[in-house]
Design a protein around this motif. Structure first.
Motif, PDB file in Angstrom:
ATOM      1  N   LEU A 197      -3.625   5.923  -4.598  1.00 32.70           N
ATOM      2  CA  LEU A 197      -4.112   4.544  -4.450  1.00 32.70           C
ATOM      3  C   LEU A 197      -5.138   4.211  -5.532  1.00 32.70           C
ATOM      4  O   LEU A 197      -5.106   3.130  -6.125  1.00 32.70           O
ATOM      5  CB  LEU A 197      -4.731   4.356  -3.058  1.00 32.70           C
ATOM      6  N   LEU A 210       1.341  -0.459  -5.681  1.00 29.79           N
ATOM      7  CA  LEU A 210       0.287  -0.396  -4.666  1.00 29.79           C
ATOM      8  C   LEU A 210       0.873  -0.493  -3.258  1.00 29.79           C
ATOM      9  O   LEU A 210       0.477   0.257  -2.352  1.00 29.79           O
ATOM     10  CB  LEU A 210      -0.725  -1.523  -4.897  1.00 29.79           C
ATOM     11  N   LEU A 268      -4.862   1.306  -8.409  1.00 30.38           N
ATOM     12  CA  LEU A 268      -5.902   0.271  -8.475  1.00 30.38           C
ATOM     13  C   LEU A 268      -6.579   0.244  -9.843  1.00 30.38           C
ATOM     14  O   LEU A 268      -6.888  -0.833 -10.367  1.00 30.38           O
ATOM     15  CB  LEU A 268      -6.934   0.500  -7.371  1.00 30.38           C
TER      16      LEU A 268
END
Length: 403
Positions: free
Chosen positions: A72, A174, A76
């Motif tokens: 993650l 994502l 990001l």
């Protein structure tokens, strides 16, 4: 949805974004900023810098962190970088553009190393090669489709949305990694980061399979980087062809990589790994020798065939060697092992480019091509004269490693 499917979807988004950056950075620099060749070179170097400087820290993070959280974070970081790049293009901020491209590159590096560590936690040893092939297919498809698409549609008027498309790819990634299961983080270490890096490098040097893979990859990437430098003067000055032939050759390379990955996804469990591990680097030698048969003013088909062969065999080799790396490396060291090999590969690429430039300047592109064929021969030798030639199955290798 299975873990491998989620990783494949995430790979689609991230590799789409990465290829957009790879092709779009020089295009945007020239069209949106009117940058000189020197500035474009610096911007392209920023992307390579992320891989060269980011792999070791990323490997430490992967070995220590919880895989889902690290995945993650990687997505990001890339999303932030690509969004900043899009804003920089719109605002005409060249310094911000270069900085954000570098940030996005660090996210890509962390993502790739994290995925390599998640796969062996998610599938049995016998299914590793097929899983790696499925995850590799999006990268190969993007390397073929993105340059063609951007080359066809990007103009001064449309360059603003290139990196908006990269942001969209990151958003897809994502969503996919958000649904990954929670894996246990790596065990805490009392060692310093430097000691842990040295430990990873020492393990690579002590394992004959990893050492052979490293040698094969180093020679191959040195030669490929040199080949990219050599091809344009070879095509234009020696073969008397249009420079666009090089673009078509690279498209053939991308198409072959996708074909090789697709074939590996279907048949990886039925073919002896040793055959793939030898065929990948071995096929590169005749691919380059094929380029030596081209005469001035003749057909460019041998060039396209040579680049197709260069993409086909090595794409299957990459999948096979990833599977070997995952099987022979301790789980808590896999991130560092991959990072050490990755850093070596990206470190040797500039040397290949410099050597090719020197040979072209002081001799000729054909001389450089002969030199490149010899280096590809060394890549094959690194595999042929090692235990890689004796690996009969991934399941057997996994059992031997556990034992």
């Amino acid at each position: 949805m299975s873990v491998v499917t989620r990783l494949q979807i995430a790979g689609c988004g991230m590799h789409l974004a990465d290829q957009i950056a790879l092709v779009g950075v020089p295009l945007a620099a020239a069209l949106a900023f009117g940058a000189s060749a020197e500035v474009i070179g610096v911007l392209v170097a920023c992307q390579s810098l992320a891989h060269l400087l980011g792999s070791i820290p990323a490997g430490l993070i992967v070995d220590r962190g919880a895989p889902r959280r690290v995945a993650l974070a990687a997505v990001l970081i890339s999303l932030l970088g690509f969004a900043g790049t899009a804003v920089s293009v719109a605002a005409g901020n060249l310094i911000g553009f270069g900085a954000c491209v570098t940030v996005a590159g660090f996210g890509i590096v962390l993502f790739v190393l994290t995925i390599l560590s998640i796969v062996p936690r998610s599938v049995p040893a016998g299914a590793l090669a097929q899983a790696n092939a499925r995850i590799e297919m999006p990268r190969a498809a993007a390397s073929f489709a993105v340059p063609l698409a951007l080359g066809a549609v990007v103009t001064v008027g449309t360059v603003d949305w290139i990196f908006a498309a990269a942001v969209a790819g990151g958003a897809v990634a994502l969503a996919a990694v958000s649904g990954l299961p929670d894996y246990e983080p790596g065990r805490p270490h009392g060692q310093s980061p430097l000691r842990r890096i040295v430990e990873g490098g020492a393990f690579v040097l002590s394992n004959d399979l990893l050492l052979a893979i490293s040698g094969c990859a180093l020679f191959w990437n040195f030669a490929f980087s040199a080949l990219l430098v050599t091809m344009v003067p070879l095509i234009t000055d020696v073969f008397a062809m249009e420079a666009g032939v090089f673009g078509i050759a690279m498209a053939a390379f991308g198409l072959a990589a996708f074909a090789g990955s697709s074939l590996a996804a279907r048949y990886a469990g039925r073919v002896r790994p040793s055959l793939v591990l030898l065929f990948g680097p071995g096929s590169s030698v005749p691919a380059v020798l094929l380029l030596l048969t081209v005469s001035p003013g003749s057909s460019p088909l041998p060039i396209y065939a040579g680049f197709f062969l260069l993409g086909f065999g090595p794409s299957m080799w990459m999948i096979a060697q990833n599977s070997v790396r995952q099987l022979v490396s301790p789980r808590d060291m896999l991130g560092r092992v991959n990072a050490v090999i990755q850093t070596s590969i990206y470190g040797v690429r500039p040397l290949g480019a410099l050597c090719a430039g020197f040979l072209i300047a002081h001799s000729s592109p054909r001389t450089a091509l002969v030199f490149i064929a010899a280096i590809y021969g060394l890549s094959f030798a690194a595999a042929a004269f090692s235990r890689l030639r004796s690996i009969r199955s991934y399941g057997e290798l996994g059992a031997l490693t556990v034992a």
